[in-house]
Design an enzyme around this catalytic site. Structure first.
Site, PDB file in Angstrom:
ATOM      1  N   CYS A  28     -63.457 -38.213 -20.360  1.00  0.00           N
ATOM      2  CA  CYS A  28     -64.269 -39.407 -20.525  1.00  0.00           C
ATOM      3  C   CYS A  28     -65.528 -39.223 -19.696  1.00  0.00           C
ATOM      4  CB  CYS A  28     -63.472 -40.607 -20.018  1.00  0.00           C
ATOM      5  SG  CYS A  28     -64.473 -42.029 -19.635  1.00  0.00           S
ATOM      6  N   GLU A  71     -28.508 -14.195  -4.778  1.00  0.00           N
ATOM      7  CA  GLU A  71     -27.538 -15.262  -4.554  1.00  0.00           C
ATOM      8  C   GLU A  71     -27.875 -16.428  -5.473  1.00  0.00           C
ATOM      9  OE1 GLU A  71     -29.469 -15.302  -0.646  1.00  0.00           O
ATOM     10  OE2 GLU A  71     -29.195 -17.484  -0.638  1.00  0.00           O
ATOM     11  N   ASP A  90     -28.583 -26.241  -6.746  1.00  0.00           N
ATOM     12  CA  ASP A  90     -29.404 -27.391  -7.129  1.00  0.00           C
ATOM     13  C   ASP A  90     -28.974 -28.620  -6.339  1.00  0.00           C
ATOM     14  OD1 ASP A  90     -31.258 -28.888  -8.411  1.00  0.00           O
ATOM     15  OD2 ASP A  90     -30.244 -28.941 -10.350  1.00  0.00           O
ATOM     16  N   TYR A 137     -28.223 -20.691   3.953  1.00  0.00           N
ATOM     17  CA  TYR A 137     -28.795 -19.483   3.361  1.00  0.00           C
ATOM     18  C   TYR A 137     -30.087 -19.012   4.019  1.00  0.00           C
ATOM     19  CZ  TYR A 137     -31.283 -23.169   0.793  1.00  0.00           C
ATOM     20  OH  TYR A 137     -31.995 -24.286   0.470  1.00  0.00           O
ATOM     21  N   CYS A 139     -63.294 -42.604 -25.058  1.00  0.00           N
ATOM     22  CA  CYS A 139     -62.272 -42.957 -24.074  1.00  0.00           C
ATOM     23  C   CYS A 139     -61.548 -44.227 -24.533  1.00  0.00           C
ATOM     24  CB  CYS A 139     -62.938 -43.189 -22.724  1.00  0.00           C
ATOM     25  SG  CYS A 139     -61.826 -43.868 -21.498  1.00  0.00           S
ATOM     26  N   SER A 198     -41.414 -23.603  -0.139  1.00  0.00           N
ATOM     27  CA  SER A 198     -40.710 -23.467  -1.413  1.00  0.00           C
ATOM     28  C   SER A 198     -40.763 -22.008  -1.847  1.00  0.00           C
ATOM     29  CB  SER A 198     -41.331 -24.377  -2.448  1.00  0.00           C
ATOM     30  OG  SER A 198     -42.704 -24.126  -2.502  1.00  0.00           O
ATOM     31  N   LEU A 199     -40.207 -21.738  -3.010  1.00  0.00           N
ATOM     32  CA  LEU A 199     -40.152 -20.361  -3.493  1.00  0.00           C
ATOM     33  C   LEU A 199     -41.019 -20.210  -4.730  1.00  0.00           C
ATOM     34  CD1 LEU A 199     -36.286 -19.816  -3.320  1.00  0.00           C
ATOM     35  CD2 LEU A 199     -37.989 -18.711  -1.878  1.00  0.00           C
ATOM     36  N   ARG A 252     -35.971 -31.983   4.028  1.00  0.00           N
ATOM     37  CA  ARG A 252     -37.178 -31.187   3.864  1.00  0.00           C
ATOM     38  C   ARG A 252     -38.431 -32.059   3.971  1.00  0.00           C
ATOM     39  NH1 ARG A 252     -40.564 -29.430  -0.260  1.00  0.00           N
ATOM     40  NH2 ARG A 252     -41.178 -27.261  -0.078  1.00  0.00           N
ATOM     41  N   LYS A 305     -29.051 -20.014  -6.791  1.00  0.00           N
ATOM     42  CA  LYS A 305     -29.978 -21.041  -6.306  1.00  0.00           C
ATOM     43  C   LYS A 305     -29.292 -22.379  -6.515  1.00  0.00           C
ATOM     44  CE  LYS A 305     -34.780 -22.512  -6.621  1.00  0.00           C
ATOM     45  NZ  LYS A 305     -34.571 -23.941  -6.654  1.00  0.00           N
ATOM     46  N   ASP A 333     -39.123 -50.160 -19.475  1.00  0.00           N
ATOM     47  CA  ASP A 333     -40.487 -50.353 -19.965  1.00  0.00           C
ATOM     48  C   ASP A 333     -40.616 -51.659 -20.736  1.00  0.00           C
ATOM     49  OD1 ASP A 333     -41.207 -46.842 -20.630  1.00  0.00           O
ATOM     50  OD2 ASP A 333     -41.252 -48.047 -18.812  1.00  0.00           O
ATOM     51  N   CYS A 367     -62.584 -47.133 -21.696  1.00  0.00           N
ATOM     52  CA  CYS A 367     -63.927 -47.701 -21.510  1.00  0.00           C
ATOM     53  C   CYS A 367     -64.835 -47.491 -22.711  1.00  0.00           C
ATOM     54  CB  CYS A 367     -64.578 -47.141 -20.246  1.00  0.00           C
ATOM     55  SG  CYS A 367     -65.129 -45.438 -20.420  1.00  0.00           S
ATOM     56  N   LYS A 390     -34.089 -11.999  -2.228  1.00  0.00           N
ATOM     57  CA  LYS A 390     -34.794 -11.937  -0.942  1.00  0.00           C
ATOM     58  C   LYS A 390     -34.803 -10.502  -0.428  1.00  0.00           C
ATOM     59  CE  LYS A 390     -32.976 -16.487   0.180  1.00  0.00           C
ATOM     60  NZ  LYS A 390     -31.951 -17.239   0.898  1.00  0.00           N
ATOM     61  N   CYS A 439     -65.851 -46.170 -15.867  1.00  0.00           N
ATOM     62  CA  CYS A 439     -64.557 -46.201 -16.547  1.00  0.00           C
ATOM     63  C   CYS A 439     -63.529 -46.732 -15.566  1.00  0.00           C
ATOM     64  CB  CYS A 439     -64.159 -44.809 -17.021  1.00  0.00           C
ATOM     65  SG  CYS A 439     -62.520 -44.798 -17.776  1.00  0.00           S
ATOM     66  N   LYS A 478     -35.396 -18.511 -12.378  1.00  0.00           N
ATOM     67  CA  LYS A 478     -34.858 -19.748 -12.951  1.00  0.00           C
ATOM     68  C   LYS A 478     -34.128 -19.508 -14.266  1.00  0.00           C
ATOM     69  CE  LYS A 478     -36.487 -22.995 -10.184  1.00  0.00           C
ATOM     70  NZ  LYS A 478     -37.342 -23.992 -10.746  1.00  0.00           N
ATOM     71  N   GLU A 529     -28.474 -25.796   1.703  1.00  0.00           N
ATOM     72  CA  GLU A 529     -28.497 -26.807   0.656  1.00  0.00           C
ATOM     73  C   GLU A 529     -27.285 -27.732   0.767  1.00  0.00           C
ATOM     74  OE1 GLU A 529     -31.222 -26.120  -0.980  1.00  0.00           O
ATOM     75  OE2 GLU A 529     -31.167 -27.276  -2.858  1.00  0.00           O
TER      76      GLU A 529
HETATM   77  S1  IVH Z   1     -34.275 -19.651   0.357  1.00  0.00           S
HETATM   78  C1  IVH Z   1     -38.625 -19.827   2.443  1.00  0.00           C
HETATM   79  N1  IVH Z   1     -32.022 -19.676  -0.948  1.00  0.00           N
HETATM   80  O1  IVH Z   1     -34.778 -23.790  -3.484  1.00  0.00           O
HETATM   81  C2  IVH Z   1     -37.750 -20.389   1.382  1.00  0.00           C
HETATM   82  N2  IVH Z   1     -33.489 -21.526  -1.236  1.00  0.00           N
HETATM   83  O2  IVH Z   1     -37.483 -23.556  -4.612  1.00  0.00           O
HETATM   84  C3  IVH Z   1     -36.318 -20.381   1.789  1.00  0.00           C
HETATM   85  N3  IVH Z   1     -32.619 -23.281  -2.690  1.00  0.00           N
HETATM   86  O3  IVH Z   1     -36.476 -25.500  -0.965  1.00  0.00           O
HETATM   87  C4  IVH Z   1     -35.443 -20.873   0.716  1.00  0.00           C
HETATM   88  N4  IVH Z   1     -30.702 -22.324  -3.149  1.00  0.00           N
HETATM   89  O4  IVH Z   1     -34.019 -26.057  -1.326  1.00  0.00           O
HETATM   90  C5  IVH Z   1     -33.167 -20.331  -0.708  1.00  0.00           C
HETATM   91  N5  IVH Z   1     -29.969 -19.609  -2.006  1.00  0.00           N
HETATM   92  C6  IVH Z   1     -31.099 -20.239  -1.759  1.00  0.00           C
HETATM   93  C7  IVH Z   1     -31.393 -21.498  -2.327  1.00  0.00           C
HETATM   94  C8  IVH Z   1     -32.605 -22.105  -2.046  1.00  0.00           C
HETATM   95  C9  IVH Z   1     -31.463 -23.392  -3.349  1.00  0.00           C
HETATM   96  C10 IVH Z   1     -33.701 -24.282  -2.758  1.00  0.00           C
HETATM   97  C11 IVH Z   1     -34.248 -24.684  -1.433  1.00  0.00           C
HETATM   98  C12 IVH Z   1     -35.732 -24.452  -1.518  1.00  0.00           C
HETATM   99  C13 IVH Z   1     -35.948 -24.369  -2.980  1.00  0.00           C
HETATM  100  C14 IVH Z   1     -37.134 -23.503  -3.280  1.00  0.00           C
END
Ligand code: IVH
Length: 712
Positions: free
Chosen positions: A451, A133, A137, A245, A427, A99-100, A156, A135, A54, A430, A309, A457, A333, A193
């Protein structure tokens, strides 16, 4: 940029070095910023902290202000940051990569299980198996096997389309080039993943540092950076790993449960996570969560939660999807990581819709391995509620990719003469009044102060243009934040249509871009070509790009799907404008899945305003909006038909029936009209059934419906 890890000192101090001329300093700063942009955006490998970066930009901006003649159009401050790596081809996902949904506490998990049971109409004694299972990263990938042979692999991307990284994936030791064993489908997209283990991450960073190369902020960045190498021989040297997975398109499946399919993956030679377990109660899911949380530090790879799941695939199919995530799965999470630092200043930013957003400028601090120097403060009430003041010591937290937040103030460390933060009522850009409108439903003041300057603006006008050209909207390469600012400030682009007339006006201009300092012919040509490449745009992107309030990407897609063409949508909205809230026209829009009153009101407001009509008309002289193309759903007897469900159904819940009909390509409406093709009437159907009879619409009972769609 928001979060980077400082590994090395910036190559030069931000301040000019003594006898350097302003022109030389501009040159030097431009080169440096360019270098750091490249590291951050393209190589996932920032070398300097946000603050240092910055400072470089601030100094350059200072110089440019003092010496406008030195402002270069090809300078890195004018260049888009996050341009995608262009060299990978694109692959469309046959089945989108979604996504989940998230669970943040125990109750959310209990609710998830209950929701699923209710949806499936399970009795108390009916067992519901749910897998759990870790998740992982890392970054998700879709790998296609045809007759057992690895055929292609894609990232993705935006979920619908990813980058073709086949050559790179081929270099991963853990990923077989051919599947071996029983029941291998002719075609299957294996999803999972890509990640980097902790030890490998550290070794990679040590080697990088030794060679004077970039050092990665965390394993996820390192994995992403390693996979996105244009030269696969570099990827080959990085010990990337993989867990399978899930799956996308498949010609057939080897089992009828989630765990069964994953077990088959393993038998075919694919790596799967060994910690997966099956539970039948929310409590045992939570036990699993706590167990994994305890093991987190010793697993050897980063995880950010666990995933639950529904095990039976027929249940998964019945549950289907809501918006962008499956109803049959949820991510639980881990709690966010926290740190303490000093809040140096509260900045007020003005957004596209005029919202004044407070941002905390922090003394940089490391949270979970990433340096943070900005945090969101949400809004005025939040600042007042937590009594957050400039100069305070604060606890901040970050979770995953979420923007860091201020959790609380450490009062014991508050400076003696501090005073409460006064949120501005004008604002900062402006000078117009900034007000909190009252919310119709509650009668209370909106949390957001806006604003009132509208398009006068410059902050709002610029933000709208930036949104218009952004990645998920018109996606105009090379027309990023800084260039928009420059073109706006020099009166070249004031509205979206101006973007598309820029080249024509420039050709006739006495001061064409190429005559400006630092604006090379090739870059101008490239920019004009990039603009021309977007003269045809899909309807959903067009709608999203307009920046209508409450119309995000998902809603834009829903509208595009429902109406197909811009003309049809405009007709519907015009009819709703004419007819008002009680009209059939208004209710027809309301009948669309995912669309409610807030969105309709926003559409009516937007298209009802003359200024917007003019802007859209001007834009349509320059661009063609492509009708929405439906994802290939199989033709079914009800494709394109409008169906209304009424009364109590016994074999399916209403939601389920609706979801199923939509999967088969039908439009599900809430009220009966001449346009209705079928009314499916359960027990105790009331006025809708009468209406159907009066209008001569075909009426089916539940069995009749199931027979029609081939599910009897
Ligand atoms: S199942 C229909 N299983 O989390 C969704 N996702 O927040 C199928 N991820 O985009 C995803 N570990 O990249 C699944 N054991 C796991 C996972 C997993 C990581 C990621 C995955 C997804 C993201 C969703």
């Amino acid at each position: 940029m928001s979060e980077t890890k400082p590994k090395k000192k910036p190559k030069a101090a931000a301040k000019g070095a003594g006898n350097e001329t302003p022109a030389a300093e501009v040159e030097r700063l431009s080169a440096e910023i360019s270098h750091h942009d490249e590291l951050y955006y393209r190589q996932d490998a920032p070398e300097i902290s946000d603050a240092a970066y910055d400072a470089l930009r601030r100094r350059l901006a200072e110089l440019e202000k003092a010496h406008p003649e030195l402002r270069r159009l090809d300078s890195p401050t004018v260049k888009v940051g996050a341009a995608p790596v262009a060299a990978f081809g694109k692959i469309r996902h046959d089945v989108p990569m979604l996504s989940l949904g998230n669970a943040f506490d125990d109750q959310n998990v209990v609710d998830f299980v209950e929701r699923v049971r209710r949806f499936l109409k399970l009795g108390q004694d009916d067992e519901l198996e749910v897998t759990s299972e870790p998740k992982i990263d890392g970054l998700s990938i879709s790998i296609r096997y045809e007759k057992g042979a690895l055929a292609q692999a894609a990232t993705r991307g935006d979920g619908a389309e990813g980058e073709n990284v086949t050559a790179n994936i081929m270099t991963l030791r853990e990923i077989p080039h051919t599947l071996k064993g029983k029941d291998i489908p002719d075609l299957i997209d294996i999803r999972g993943e890509i990640y980097l283990g902790h030890k490998d991450f550290e070794a990679l960073n040590a080697a990088q540092a030794e060679n004077g190369d970039k050092v990665f902020a965390n394993p996820r960045n390192a994995a992403a950076g390693s996979l996105r190498q244009l030269d696969p021989s570099i990827t080959a040297k990085r010990p990337l790993r993989f867990f399978a997975y899930a799956w996308g398109a498949a010609s057939n499946l080897p089992a009828d449960t989630q765990a069964g399919v994953v077990a088959a993956f393993k038998s075919w030679g694919l790596p799967v996570n060994p910690l997966m377990r099956i539970s039948t109660t929310a409590e045992s899911l939570l036990d699993f969560y706590r167990d994994i949380e305890g093991k987190r530090a010793t697993l050897g790879y980063d995880i950010d939660g666990v995933v639950y799941k529904v095990n039976r695939l027929d249940y998964q199919n019945r549950l289907g999807f809501v918006s962008r995530s499956p109803r049959w799965a949820i991510a639980h999470k881990f709690a966010a990581e926290q740190a303490t630092t000093v809040l140096e200043k509260i900045d007020i930013q003005v957004g596209r819709t005029g919202a004044l957003t407070p941002v905390a400028k922090l003394k940089p601090v490391t949270v979970g391995g990433v340096v943070v120097s900005n945090a969101t403060l949400h809004n005025e009430d939040e600042i007042a509620r937590k009594d957050i003041r400039e100069g305070d010591t604060v606890v901040i937290q970050r979770a995953g990719d979420v923007i860091p937040q201020v959790v609380e103030v450490v009062l014991a460390k508050r400076p003696a003469h501090s005073h409460a933060f006064k949120f501005p009522t004008v604002c900062p850009v402006c000078g117009s009044h900034a007000v909190r409108e009252s919310v119709e439903e509650t009668g209370r003041a909106d949390v957001v102060r806006r604003c009132t300057g509208g398009l006068i603006c410059s902050a709002q006008a610029k933000e709208r243009l930036k949104h218009f050209v952004s990645r998920n909207a018109f996606d105009i390469e090379g027309l990023g934040t800084e260039k928009i600012e420059f073109f706006f400030d020099t009166d070249r682009i004031k509205s979206p249509a101006d973007i598309f007339t820029l080249a024509r006006r420039d050709a006739a201009s006495e001061e064409p871009l190429t005559s400006l300092r630092g604006f090379k012919e090739t870059s101008v040509r490239k920019l004009f070509a990039a603009i021309d490449a977007r003269r045809e745009v899909p309807l959903d992107r067009f709608l999203f790009a307009l920046g209508i309030r409450h119309i995000g990407e998902t809603t834009a897609k829903d509208l595009a799907k429902a109406y197909g063409t811009l003309e049809a949508l405009r007709n519907a909205v015009d009819a709703a404008i004419d007819g008002g809230k009680e009209s059939d026209a208004y209710r027809d829009i309301d009948n669309i899945e995912g669309i409610g009153e807030t969105v309709i009101d926003a559409l009516v407001d937007f298209f009802g305003e003359q200024h917007n009509q003019e802007q859209v008309a001007a834009l349509l002289k320059e661009v063609t909006v492509k009708p929405y193309v439906r994802a290939q759903t199989k033709e079914s007897p009800v494709t394109g038909k409008t169906v209304v469900f009424t009364g109590t159904l016994t074999k399916l819940t209403r939601n389920e029936a609706k979801a199923q009909a939509e999967r088969l390509g039908a439009k599900v409406a809430g009220s009966v009209s001449k346009k209705t093709d079928y009314v499916v009437a359960g027990a105790d159907a009331g006025s809708k059934l009468d209406n159907a009879r009066a209008l001569g619409v075909t009426v089916l009972d539940e069995d009749g419906w199931l027979a029609l769609i081939g599910q009897a």
